[in-house]
Design a protein around this motif. Structure first.
Motif, PDB file in Angstrom:
ATOM      1  N   ALA A 192       0.800  -0.943  -0.052  1.00 54.86           N
ATOM      2  CA  ALA A 192       0.055  -0.023   0.088  1.00 54.86           C
ATOM      3  C   ALA A 192       0.871   1.167  -0.007  1.00 54.86           C
ATOM      4  O   ALA A 192       1.979   1.305   0.677  1.00 54.86           O
ATOM      5  CB  ALA A 192      -0.896  -0.060   1.252  1.00 54.86           C
ATOM      6  N   GLY A 193       0.556   2.065  -0.812  1.00 55.37           N
ATOM      7  CA  GLY A 193       1.228   3.471  -0.809  1.00 55.37           C
ATOM      8  C   GLY A 193       2.651   3.367  -1.633  1.00 55.37           C
ATOM      9  O   GLY A 193       3.105   4.490  -1.893  1.00 55.37           O
ATOM     10  N   GLU A 194       3.020   2.193  -2.319  1.00 55.67           N
ATOM     11  CA  GLU A 194       4.300   2.241  -3.108  1.00 55.67           C
ATOM     12  C   GLU A 194       3.803   2.432  -4.387  1.00 55.67           C
ATOM     13  O   GLU A 194       2.839   1.908  -5.092  1.00 55.67           O
ATOM     14  CB  GLU A 194       4.866   0.771  -2.953  1.00 55.67           C
ATOM     15  CG  GLU A 194       5.755   0.510  -1.875  1.00 55.67           C
ATOM     16  CD  GLU A 194       6.321  -0.800  -1.806  1.00 55.67           C
ATOM     17  OE1 GLU A 194       7.442  -0.912  -1.337  1.00 55.67           O
ATOM     18  OE2 GLU A 194       5.914  -1.703  -2.337  1.00 55.67           O
ATOM     19  N   SER A 195       4.857   2.987  -5.426  1.00 59.86           N
ATOM     20  CA  SER A 195       4.863   2.802  -6.669  1.00 59.86           C
ATOM     21  C   SER A 195       5.393   1.457  -7.227  1.00 59.86           C
ATOM     22  O   SER A 195       5.989   0.920  -6.640  1.00 59.86           O
ATOM     23  CB  SER A 195       5.478   4.026  -7.203  1.00 59.86           C
ATOM     24  OG  SER A 195       6.868   3.840  -7.067  1.00 59.86           O
ATOM     25  N   PRO A 196       5.021   1.021  -8.488  1.00 57.44           N
ATOM     26  CA  PRO A 196       5.642  -0.081  -8.877  1.00 57.44           C
ATOM     27  C   PRO A 196       7.218  -0.110  -8.952  1.00 57.44           C
ATOM     28  O   PRO A 196       7.902  -0.879  -8.471  1.00 57.44           O
ATOM     29  CB  PRO A 196       5.155  -0.169 -10.251  1.00 57.44           C
ATOM     30  CG  PRO A 196       3.662   0.367 -10.128  1.00 57.44           C
ATOM     31  CD  PRO A 196       4.028   1.614  -9.300  1.00 57.44           C
ATOM     32  N   ALA A 197       7.909   1.416  -9.026  1.00 58.11           N
ATOM     33  CA  ALA A 197       9.315   1.255  -8.924  1.00 58.11           C
ATOM     34  C   ALA A 197       9.733   1.008  -7.795  1.00 58.11           C
ATOM     35  O   ALA A 197      10.716   0.508  -7.239  1.00 58.11           O
ATOM     36  CB  ALA A 197       9.576   2.580  -9.680  1.00 58.11           C
ATOM     37  N   ASP A 198       9.133   1.653  -6.985  1.00 53.81           N
ATOM     38  CA  ASP A 198       9.561   1.740  -5.397  1.00 53.81           C
ATOM     39  C   ASP A 198       9.308   0.452  -4.833  1.00 53.81           C
ATOM     40  O   ASP A 198      10.281  -0.291  -4.058  1.00 53.81           O
ATOM     41  CB  ASP A 198       8.637   2.508  -4.293  1.00 53.81           C
ATOM     42  CG  ASP A 198       9.030   4.138  -4.545  1.00 53.81           C
ATOM     43  OD1 ASP A 198      10.009   4.523  -5.162  1.00 53.81           O
ATOM     44  OD2 ASP A 198       8.205   4.850  -4.343  1.00 53.81           O
ATOM     45  N   SER A 199       8.457  -0.357  -5.408  1.00 49.38           N
ATOM     46  CA  SER A 199       8.070  -1.796  -4.842  1.00 49.38           C
ATOM     47  C   SER A 199       9.088  -2.829  -5.407  1.00 49.38           C
ATOM     48  O   SER A 199       9.835  -3.375  -4.633  1.00 49.38           O
ATOM     49  CB  SER A 199       6.686  -2.156  -5.404  1.00 49.38           C
ATOM     50  OG  SER A 199       6.619  -3.523  -5.143  1.00 49.38           O
TER      51      SER A 199
END
Length: 159
Positions: free
Chosen positions: A38-45
């Protein structure tokens, strides 16, 4: 928004793959990744998942398209490519809680008789490496049997 990410990490002419020790795709070689929190962008994930699964800090990932797996349930994956930063090393094979990490040459990954690599990776990786525009790779399955694979251009980049 899709729920999963996958990263393929390159070091010179080799790619870091994970032989998974649990489902899905247990016993198969694939990239690293996982669920978007939750709250993550795909790149951050994908950066977080890469660190959790490999111990590597990949500061820069390149969005490379999407993968849609259609079977009893449909799963969507954001695909990323990354180069191993020159200041980092990973000696393999290396066992983790997720499975065994190892560097594999592209010709080994794509070898038609290599049944240990997840089938969709062998299908989309050559296209991703040659693509000039982002693509969505869609795979239709009956259980584990691949029925169809097709590619369409993506409308926009995801970060």
């Amino acid at each position: 928004m899709y729920r999963y990410t996958l990263c393929l990490i390159r070091k010179a002419d080799q790619w870091l793959l994970l032989n998974r020790q649990k489902q899905p795709a247990m016993g198969m070689w694939n990239g690293v990744g996982g669920k978007i929190e939750a709250g993550e962008s795909p790149a951050d994930s994908v950066i977080r998942e890469t660190f959790e699964e490999t111990g590597l800090t990949i500061p820069d990932v390149q969005f490379a398209g999407t993968i849609l797996l259609r079977a009893e349930e449909t799963a969507g994956i954001y695909l990323f490519l990354a180069d191993l930063p020159s200041d980092q090393q990973l000696t393999t094979p290396f066992a983790t809680r997720e499975g065994i990490l190892d560097w594999k040459r592209l010709d080994w990954i794509l070898e038609p008789d290599n049944i240990g690599v997840i089938s969709n990776l062998k299908a989309y990786l050559p296209r991703v490496l040659e693509q000039t525009t982002l693509q969505q790779h869609t795979f239709e399955y009956d259980g584990h049997r691949l029925l169809d694979y097709h590619v369409v251009p993506l409308e926009q980049e995801i970060r």
